[in-house]
Scaffold this active site. Structure first.
Site, PDB file in Angstrom:
ATOM      1  N   CYS A  93      -7.365  47.409  65.114  1.00 49.99           N
ATOM      2  CA  CYS A  93      -6.662  47.957  66.271  1.00 49.99           C
ATOM      3  C   CYS A  93      -5.191  47.560  66.215  1.00 49.99           C
ATOM      4  CB  CYS A  93      -7.300  47.499  67.581  1.00 49.99           C
ATOM      5  SG  CYS A  93      -6.835  45.860  68.119  1.00 49.99           S
ATOM      6  N   HIS A  95      -3.257  46.981  68.605  1.00 49.93           N
ATOM      7  CA  HIS A  95      -2.792  46.095  69.677  1.00 49.93           C
ATOM      8  C   HIS A  95      -3.034  44.616  69.377  1.00 49.93           C
ATOM      9  CE1 HIS A  95      -3.721  49.948  71.990  1.00 49.93           C
ATOM     10  NE2 HIS A  95      -2.431  49.895  71.783  1.00 49.93           N
TER      11      HIS A  95
HETATM   12 ZN   LIG Z   1      -7.313  45.626  70.318  1.00 45.06          ZN
END
Ligand SMILES: [Zn+2]
Length: 209
Positions: A93, A95
């Site tokens: 991911c 993030h």
């Molecule tokens: Zn994440």
């Protein structure tokens, strides 16, 4: 003044970062978490991380559209659904750089041209070996097939577990995120869509991601 000109001709982010520089950054992080980066068990870790990251993010070096360009047109008018079921993938991911572990179902109804089935798996591989969010991964796979093969329709379903919500944050295990993108006849014809989705559901009632 000269510096300014250089900045204009070299957009930021293009300048390559050396392996040694990346290793130094990992070493800094090891120290930052409170470790002794020089102890035996950790001495090679920055170098191993660099090699691992090369593998995790190898998808930036390849052109996914190129993978689909070699098509077969002698298909005797085959115009039924082609489905590649439950291809495993590992991504990260964007993030938290935490793993996203899941499976992809890819279906399409060809219009004159088909690709080797391994090319579809390759496409999943290239997009997953980049920093991702699952919604974009799903859309990228579907859109690339749509753009290059120009089929009658494309359907992509992705089911994945996100380690950023397992090992951190809300700490929830066993939850999958399901995303899908339906184009062409899969979007317009409910019967076609449900035929595809019933294949996906048949697979996932037997086994979890
Ligand atoms: Zn994440």
């Amino acid at each position: 003044m000269t510096r300014q000109l250089e900045t204009i001709s070299e957009p930021s982010g293009v300048e390559p970062i050396s392996d040694a520089e990346a290793e130094r950054a990992f070493r800094t992080i090891l120290k930052w978490i409170g470790e002794d980066a020089d102890r035996d068990g950790l001495r090679e870790t920055p170098n191993r991380l660099v090699r691992s990251f090369r593998e995790y993010f190898s998808g930036y070096e390849e052109d996914p559209a190129q993978v689909l360009r070699k098509t077969f047109s002698e298909v005797e008018g085959y115009d039924e659904m082609i489905v590649l079921r439950g291809v495993t993938f590992e991504s990260h991911c964007e993030h938290h750089l935490a793993p996203i572990i899941g499976r992809v179902w890819v279906g399409y109804i060809p219009h004159r041209r088909v690709v080797g089935i391994s090319k579809l798996a390759r496409l999943v591989e290239i997009f997953s070996k980049r920093l991702q969010i699952q919604e974009r991964l799903t859309a990228q796979i579907a859109n690339t097939i749509d753009d290059v093969l120009k089929p009658a329709g494309v359907a992509v379903v992705v089911k994945a577990a996100h380690h950023c919500m397992i090992s951190r944050g809300v700490h929830k295990r066993g939850a999958d995120l399901v995303t899908s993108r339906m184009l062409g006849v899969f979007r317009d014809q409910p019967a076609t869509r449900s035929e595809f989705l019933s294949l996906v559901n048949a697979d996932t009632t037997e086994q979890r991601v």
